[in-house]
Design a protein around this motif. Sequence first.
Motif, short mmCIF file in Angstrom:
data_model
loop_
_atom_site.label_atom_id
_atom_site.label_comp_id
_atom_site.label_asym_id
_atom_site.label_seq_id
_atom_site.Cartn_x
_atom_site.Cartn_y
_atom_site.Cartn_z
N GLY A 1 64.30 -54.14 -27.69
CA GLY A 1 63.69 -54.86 -28.81
C GLY A 1 63.02 -53.97 -29.84
N VAL A 2 63.50 -52.75 -30.01
CA VAL A 2 62.91 -51.83 -30.99
C VAL A 2 63.48 -52.14 -32.37
CG1 VAL A 2 62.63 -49.43 -31.69
CG2 VAL A 2 62.57 -50.04 -29.26
N LYS A 3 62.59 -52.34 -33.34
CA LYS A 3 63.01 -52.65 -34.72
C LYS A 3 62.79 -51.49 -35.68
CE LYS A 3 62.07 -57.63 -34.39
NZ LYS A 3 61.30 -58.78 -34.97
N TRP A 4 61.85 -50.59 -35.34
CA TRP A 4 61.51 -49.50 -36.26
C TRP A 4 61.50 -48.19 -35.50
CZ3 TRP A 4 62.17 -51.83 -40.58
CH2 TRP A 4 61.77 -53.16 -40.75
N LEU A 5 62.35 -47.26 -35.90
CA LEU A 5 62.55 -45.99 -35.21
C LEU A 5 62.24 -44.84 -36.16
CD1 LEU A 5 63.67 -44.35 -32.76
CD2 LEU A 5 65.92 -44.50 -33.90
N ALA A 6 61.32 -43.97 -35.78
CA ALA A 6 60.95 -42.85 -36.64
C ALA A 6 62.08 -41.83 -36.70
CB ALA A 6 59.69 -42.18 -36.12
N SER A 7 62.29 -41.26 -37.91
CA SER A 7 63.22 -40.15 -38.10
C SER A 7 62.50 -39.05 -38.86
CB SER A 7 64.47 -40.61 -38.87
OG SER A 7 64.14 -41.01 -40.19
N ASP A 8 63.10 -37.87 -38.86
CA ASP A 8 62.52 -36.71 -39.53
C ASP A 8 63.06 -36.64 -40.95
OD1 ASP A 8 61.82 -34.18 -40.49
OD2 ASP A 8 62.01 -33.23 -38.53
N MET B 1 53.46 -48.45 -39.28
CA MET B 1 54.87 -48.08 -39.35
C MET B 1 55.78 -49.26 -39.65
SD MET B 1 56.93 -45.92 -36.48
CE MET B 1 58.71 -45.94 -36.34
N ARG B 2 55.54 -50.39 -39.04
CA ARG B 2 56.42 -51.53 -39.25
C ARG B 2 56.37 -52.02 -40.69
NH1 ARG B 2 52.28 -53.58 -37.07
NH2 ARG B 2 52.98 -53.17 -34.97
N ASP B 3 55.19 -51.98 -41.30
CA ASP B 3 55.07 -52.41 -42.69
C ASP B 3 55.77 -51.42 -43.62
OD1 ASP B 3 53.62 -54.52 -41.75
OD2 ASP B 3 51.68 -53.85 -42.51
N ILE B 4 55.68 -50.14 -43.29
CA ILE B 4 56.40 -49.14 -44.08
C ILE B 4 57.90 -49.37 -43.96
CG2 ILE B 4 56.91 -46.67 -44.25
CD1 ILE B 4 54.02 -46.18 -43.23
N GLY B 5 58.37 -49.61 -42.73
CA GLY B 5 59.79 -49.88 -42.54
C GLY B 5 60.25 -51.10 -43.30
N ALA B 6 59.45 -52.16 -43.27
CA ALA B 6 59.81 -53.38 -43.99
C ALA B 6 59.84 -53.13 -45.49
CB ALA B 6 58.83 -54.50 -43.64
N GLU B 7 58.89 -52.35 -45.99
CA GLU B 7 58.86 -52.02 -47.41
C GLU B 7 60.12 -51.25 -47.81
OE1 GLU B 7 57.34 -51.41 -51.39
OE2 GLU B 7 56.80 -52.83 -49.80
N LEU B 8 60.49 -50.26 -47.02
CA LEU B 8 61.70 -49.49 -47.32
C LEU B 8 62.94 -50.37 -47.29
CD1 LEU B 8 60.92 -46.29 -45.23
CD2 LEU B 8 60.87 -46.48 -47.72
N LYS B 9 63.00 -51.30 -46.34
CA LYS B 9 64.17 -52.18 -46.24
C LYS B 9 64.24 -53.12 -47.44
CE LYS B 9 66.00 -53.50 -42.43
NZ LYS B 9 66.34 -54.07 -41.10
#
Length: 711
Positions: free
Chosen positions: A448-455, A590-598
């Motif tokens: 159930g992972v929705k947001w995965l950090a990358s470099d 992190m999740r809010d950042i991911g949602a913003e990017l999406k």
Amino acid sequence: MKRSIRTTVLSVGALIAAFGLPAGTAHADTTTPRVDLRVLVVTDGGPAVQAITAELDSAGTPYTQVDLTRSDRPTIDPTFLADTVDGRPRAKYQAVVLPNDNPFAPGFAEMSALTAYEQAYAIPQVDAYTYARPQVGLQYFVVGGYAGSVDGAQAAVTTAGQAGPFGYLDGAVPFEDNSPTVGESYAYLAQPAPGADFTTYVDAPIPGTARRGSLVGEYRHDGRRELVVTFVYNRYQQQYRLLARGIVEWMTGGVHLGASRNYFSVHVDDVFAADDRWDTQLNCTPGDVDCAGGAGTPSPIRMTAADAEYAKSWQAGRGITLDMVYNGAGSLDQREDNNGVDALADKLQADRAQFRWINHTYTHAFLGCEQDTSVVPWRCATNTNGSTKWISRNAIDDEIALNRVWGQNFGLPLQNDELVTGEHSGMAVLPQQPQDNPNLALSLTGNGVKWLASDNSRDPEQRQVGSASTVARYPMNVYYNVGKAAEAVDEYNWIYTSRAQGGSGICEDHADTTTCLSAPLDTATGYAGRIVPTEIHTALGHVLANDPKPHFIHQSNLAEERLAYPVLNGVIDGYNSLFAANTPLVNEPMRDIGAELKRRGLWKSAVQAGQVTAYRVGDTVTVVAPNGLDVTASLPTGTQRAGAAYGTPYAGRASGWTASTGAPITLTLPSSTPAAPSAVAAARPAPVSAPAPGTPVPPAVREGAEDTDRR
């Protein structure tokens, strides 16, 4: 000469007629025009216009670009600029950006069309970089002004600028001076021409005088408004980044699609674990894969309870919440080695609600291919048939799930849809592992992972890995394997000096590395004198670029000499010295950042595909977008939608995301908003000036490269 000027005046009058507009106000059409929320950008390939289009791209503001260097470009004529929709006059562009006040070849037909268009529809024009002279409302620089380098100049927003489009700034606009041997900024400083209706928004001291000259100002003439910019810039320079928002706000009257904010989030990796220490003699990290054959003796760096207390107090004083990226097995190891005692874990458990927490896997295991560390650099182990040996799905599942369970039992306020793998492993890492571990996507979906950090240095664009969207993070050159400044400088010297100086030679092998050293830094002074300012500059550049991606450091950087704090304080203090209270740093999880990017990615695709239509008629803004698309706009504070306030306040405007149902979204601007044209009325025709003279551009500005540090 008189004959050609007269011809130009007549051509403007003819163009006004071509728009289908009345010749005078006595019989003016009272139909309120529609003004589309789109910017016309005319480019000659120069860095200043490129910088403005980068700002529009970043915010998600629609624009149409006409490239003067292309033979197949459209001609700018009345039909290109305006038409009629449902019986209502329509201006196709709410603003015009030009390389200078007149970039067109002699003949003036296209400039005449733009002049008439701007007069007819009250459309503002930005002169991205032009020469100070009476044609733009300024005196020639030779009349008590200045032309030349402004590297290191201390410019400032004027009272008019703060009351107008640059009210989000605190006042100071310092110009960069990154190299004493490279010219980075060129400007014309001049005062308004006698009798000109010119308001200076940003100025700087004129060298050798007590006067100040305009760098950015508004020139009103002949029924037109021009924003006159007399310094050259590229998209990465701090002085431009400070002013970019205001340039867009000025040209759009504060009414435009797209939004921009300044973000700063910091992830602290390896919490509860210990990080191996750099060996200044071996130039590698014992216990890590960069030390061949297991050379050296590991010397761990780990936070103490006092370090945790300091972190809690620091973030409370700075208005920043740190994201603690944790490995639960690190605490288990500590207790096993210390008769059940782990003072750090006890302290963080007591203060757990003061931080945000992210799963970093249980043991920080590498989750890509099986690593063969018998060589340096390591390589992927292979099966007998030559195929890659991958870490299994069960092993990945265990790393995610065990750490999640440990955190829950420990009482951490977890968001189980966020994950940072050890070393961003599992995803491709060049050159050894050119593809993702195929088991990673399966495990992410199963857990159930929705947001995965990358470099960000190797995987900057958001992409999908199983159920998860990536969130790229910026690495800082405050290394994971150092706890003391002298160690940090030694490693920095190793990486960024030549082989002849005892370094790694990476700068000789990779010409795009920008932090190369001509000589090793002094280990006693190099951290504070070189590394800290460089990292502040780089991180602050990200903050000022409407970039929500987080930065990441390691728990070792909060331990021992606490090396991260000078950098973090420098970013925050630098920011606070430049921006007004209405423009705070945005510190998101992190999740809010991911949602913003999406959301941004979907919005950008829809805008580029022509699926979004937006326009203003009087005090009403209408946006039509596909069902399910989140729509973003920046509008005056007090704007309403269906009787409710629109968006949230930031930088003197209201902005946010609104879900579209496919039906028109109607927004009502407050009565204090500068009026759109209430009727299309022709201004008096005005002569069109000759093309602007050439303006110098320093090589450093033309190159415009962002830092490409190897981290």
